[in-house]
Design an enzyme around this catalytic site. Sequence first.
Site, PDB file in Angstrom:
ATOM      1  N   HIS A 333      -4.759   1.841   2.281  1.00 44.22           N
ATOM      2  CA  HIS A 333      -3.382   1.102   2.105  1.00 44.22           C
ATOM      3  C   HIS A 333      -3.692   0.085   1.828  1.00 44.22           C
ATOM      4  CE1 HIS A 333       0.863  -0.822   3.649  1.00 44.22           C
ATOM      5  NE2 HIS A 333       0.805   0.211   3.284  1.00 44.22           N
ATOM      6  N   ASP A 392       2.121   8.042   4.979  1.00 43.34           N
ATOM      7  CA  ASP A 392       2.129   9.339   4.909  1.00 43.34           C
ATOM      8  C   ASP A 392       1.174  10.188   4.482  1.00 43.34           C
ATOM      9  OD1 ASP A 392       4.022   7.712   2.660  1.00 43.34           O
ATOM     10  OD2 ASP A 392       2.694   7.180   1.325  1.00 43.34           O
TER      11      ASP A 392
END
Length: 456
Positions: A333, A392
Amino acid sequence: MEEHNSYSDVTPEIVRLAELSKEAGVIDTELYTKYDVKRGLRDLNGKGVLAGLTNISDVRATKMVDGKSVPCDGHLFYRGYEVNDLVEGFHKDHRFGFEEVTYLLLFNKLPTREELAEFEKLLIYYRSLPTSFVRDIIMKAPSKDMMNTLARSILTLYSYDDRADDVSLPNVLRQCLQLISLCPMLSIYGYQAYSHYHDGNSLFIHQPMTEGSMAENILHILRPDSSYTPLEARILDICMILHMEHGGGNNSSFTTHVVTSSLTDTYSVMAAAIGSLKGPRHGGANIKVMQMFEDMKKEVKDWADEEEVSRYLERLLSKDAFDHAGLIYGVGHAVYSKSDPRAVILKTFVEKLSEEKGLHKEFELYNLVEKLAPSVISGERQMYKGVSVNVDFYSGFVYNMLGLPTELYTPIFAIARMVGWSAHRMEELANNGKIIRPAYKTICTDKDYISLRDRK
């Protein structure tokens, strides 16, 4: 120029011109270092360039220790409240939380019981599309991409709004609340139309519920029999809450600020944000995660074998497996390094749903990849900060277990993020700031004009 057969054909002439465009566009990467330009508006440690102030949410991935900033487990705050506490609060009371958190993000306070009840009624009231909108707009020229359908439908709603260009705060709030309520119908009806006309499936257009939560309404209008279990609805509710907002710097929220600062209409702003979220680097990542795991389940014989799973992950990084992109999707991320709090929260509910669906073996594979991926990546790549799974990683698995078609994965994200975008639009307008216009340093050189007859 040769006549081409299709509107979508890429002719040899276009290919040639594209090469010229590429040559003209490529910039030496060393120049970014020379001029101290942060590519992606982030430094090597993932820290973003400060572009504005927001009072909506906060993403924390570091803490101060002995005067130094060091990585820590990630935290996400909505209006000062930690998301984990919000989820725990309504989950403990066996309530849905989407409407409550929407109120919090828009108005900077947790609603009382009476305020929440009135707000829920307002959102339900706005679930109604204009007369014949489904027939005249959604059913005609259905797109294979539901994000395209959603953006187009939102832009078309402009034509049905007598005060479309009014950017006063009461009117913009009214528009935002309507779009928050209408997005599920726009997305799911768009999918039903495409599924019917393109794939030949039966057409189901259920009227929205006149009561119940956002999550319940989504499952009601999506499924042919409108049925769902309490656990399914609650997990979808949590998924949407975790996707509602993520600071002002994420690509689509920043887009919302940028476009709002021009004082354009709400429909144009939200369509622009959807265009941003549509990209696979932003909202489309969970589809890639699902596709990657489908390939992994075929390639890996023993899902519990750490060595075999590690070898597959190494093949991903070496561009020898799946889509040959060299990525392990759902891992890493821009901000979080030790953990993504959204993934941590979601994981606890994912396991329960996998047991209800008889997919615990698949859950264990996800769990194993989460354990192995960071060490595999650090062994293959130069790391500037730690990596962990992001939201996700698990959200695609949840949507798959809920039976959502992949075409709706990113629209579900958009349905949730419409709340955050609305809060950011209201914040930008409330502060009456300047139009957002950052600087780009030019590296082109001055040239003398050459007349047409002398060019070679």
